[in-house]
Design a protein around this motif. Structure first.
Motif, PDB file in Angstrom:
ATOM      1  N   ILE A  74       0.519  -1.521   0.132  1.00  0.00           N
ATOM      2  CA  ILE A  74      -0.423  -0.024  -0.325  1.00  0.00           C
ATOM      3  C   ILE A  74       0.891   1.024   0.076  1.00  0.00           C
ATOM      4  O   ILE A  74       0.412   2.576  -0.812  1.00  0.00           O
ATOM      5  N   ALA A  75       2.243   1.894   1.106  1.00  0.00           N
ATOM      6  CA  ALA A  75       2.865   2.363   0.906  1.00  0.00           C
ATOM      7  C   ALA A  75       3.208   2.780  -0.544  1.00  0.00           C
ATOM      8  O   ALA A  75       3.582   3.813  -0.582  1.00  0.00           O
ATOM      9  N   ASP A  76       4.072   1.652  -1.440  1.00  0.00           N
ATOM     10  CA  ASP A  76       4.388   2.432  -2.450  1.00  0.00           C
ATOM     11  C   ASP A  76       3.588   2.502  -3.662  1.00  0.00           C
ATOM     12  O   ASP A  76       4.493   3.278  -4.180  1.00  0.00           O
ATOM     13  N   VAL A 113       1.741   9.433   4.099  1.00  0.00           N
ATOM     14  CA  VAL A 113       1.528   8.077   3.572  1.00  0.00           C
ATOM     15  C   VAL A 113       1.739   7.115   5.343  1.00  0.00           C
ATOM     16  O   VAL A 113       1.189   6.204   5.599  1.00  0.00           O
ATOM     17  N   ASP A 114       3.375   7.608   5.623  1.00  0.00           N
ATOM     18  CA  ASP A 114       3.504   6.608   7.215  1.00  0.00           C
ATOM     19  C   ASP A 114       1.951   6.616   8.235  1.00  0.00           C
ATOM     20  O   ASP A 114       1.930   5.471   8.930  1.00  0.00           O
ATOM     21  N   ALA A 150       0.205   3.429   9.784  1.00  0.00           N
ATOM     22  CA  ALA A 150       0.562   3.386  11.258  1.00  0.00           C
ATOM     23  C   ALA A 150      -0.187   2.917  11.689  1.00  0.00           C
ATOM     24  O   ALA A 150       1.540   1.955  12.613  1.00  0.00           O
ATOM     25  N   ASP A 151      -1.095   2.282  12.469  1.00  0.00           N
ATOM     26  CA  ASP A 151      -1.777   1.471  13.267  1.00  0.00           C
ATOM     27  C   ASP A 151      -2.040   0.089  12.464  1.00  0.00           C
ATOM     28  O   ASP A 151      -2.598  -0.114  11.962  1.00  0.00           O
ATOM     29  N   ALA A 197      -5.301  -1.753  16.984  1.00  0.00           N
ATOM     30  CA  ALA A 197      -5.569  -0.110  17.269  1.00  0.00           C
ATOM     31  C   ALA A 197      -6.549   0.147  16.627  1.00  0.00           C
ATOM     32  O   ALA A 197      -7.225   1.306  17.027  1.00  0.00           O
ATOM     33  N   ARG A 198      -7.149   0.658  15.130  1.00  0.00           N
ATOM     34  CA  ARG A 198      -7.864   0.447  14.468  1.00  0.00           C
ATOM     35  C   ARG A 198      -9.272  -0.316  14.769  1.00  0.00           C
ATOM     36  O   ARG A 198     -10.475   0.909  14.925  1.00  0.00           O
TER      37      ARG A 198
END
Length: 251
Positions: A199-201, A218-219, A223-224, A228-229
């Motif tokens: 996803i980040a790429d 993006v980070d 991050a979670d 956590a979500r």
């Protein structure tokens, strides 16, 4: 004199090839409870799409027709399996004065139970569960909200949205674990790190002039982790419920 009483074989030994035969195993009598247990085993091991009356019959070493004496069809079997799973949820004695704490604990417990049984949560997305354990959980949540002071109609909507958050999140998680199994992966951490990395790429490759926020943060987007979500969404819901509670407490 020949012994014709049937109590012996006149000293003739049993041939070895007969001695090696295993005694006949009597099949256990079918019951709804055994069918539900077998269905849950199939669902946990192979997922909801693999669950069928024929597959459960194979698990019980019988024919599909024998199952219909105890279960009307696959839909009823799925309802019974789902209700069996809900029976694992531990509920405290309702305390309206601690409604938020108790709802938070209930949601975490229900999410843990549903997440532990493949994609069984999907069974709750297509209808209204009416089994004994479904009713037990509904009575706890609905009654707790009403006793805490929320009008019944609002309590109904709050319970519906809370349930959808729990079930939907558990089902989403099961989809990831199904993909993980299909890919032959055993380490969930490795899978989710790879998934987030892809996803980040992709987001970092987006045109900056059209998607400045998705690309620029993006980070923060990845991050979670899943728990956590889920907790964040749960807190949002509980904050909203609390904002609608009477300020002077229960009537």
């Amino acid at each position: 004199m020949v012994d014709r009483s049937g109590s012996g074989n006149d000293g003739i030994p049993v041939p070895p090839w007969r001695r090696s035969r295993k005694p006949a195993q009597l099949k256990r009598q079918l019951s709804q409870e055994r069918i539900v247990s077998a269905g849950l085993r199939v669902l946990d091991a192979e997922g909801l799409d693999a669950l069928s009356m024929r597959r459960v019959a194979q698990e019980l070493d019988t024919g599909p027709a024998s199952l219909y004496v105890h279960v009307a069809n696959k839909e009823e079997l799925l309802e019974l399996i789902y209700d069996r799973v809900l029976g694992e949820i531990e509920l405290p004695e309702p305390d309206p004065g601690r409604w938020r704490e108790q709802l938070h604990a209930y949601a975490m417990e229900a999410h843990r139970v549903l997440s532990g049984h493949a994609d069984v949560a999907r069974a709750a997305l297509a209808g209204v569960p009416t089994g004994e354990n479904s009713l037990r959980a509904g009575e706890f949540v609905f009654g707790l909200l009403i006793e805490a002071g929320m009008p019944p109609r609002e309590a109904s909507l709050a319970m519906d949205r809370l349930t959808l958050h729990i079930v939907g999140d558990a089902y989403e998680g099961s989809l990831h674990y199904a993909r993980m199994r299909a890919a032959g992966l055993r380490d969930a951490r490795v899978y989710f790190e790879s998934f987030a990395g892809q996803i980040a790429d992709y987001y970092r490759a987006l045109p900056a002039e059209r998607f400045p926020y998705l690309r620029g943060f993006v980070d923060d987007l990845i991050a979670d982790d899943g728990e956590a979500r889920f907790r964040y969404g749960l807190d949002l819901l509980l904050d909203g419920i609390e904002a609608r509670m009477p300020k002077d407490g229960p009537p």
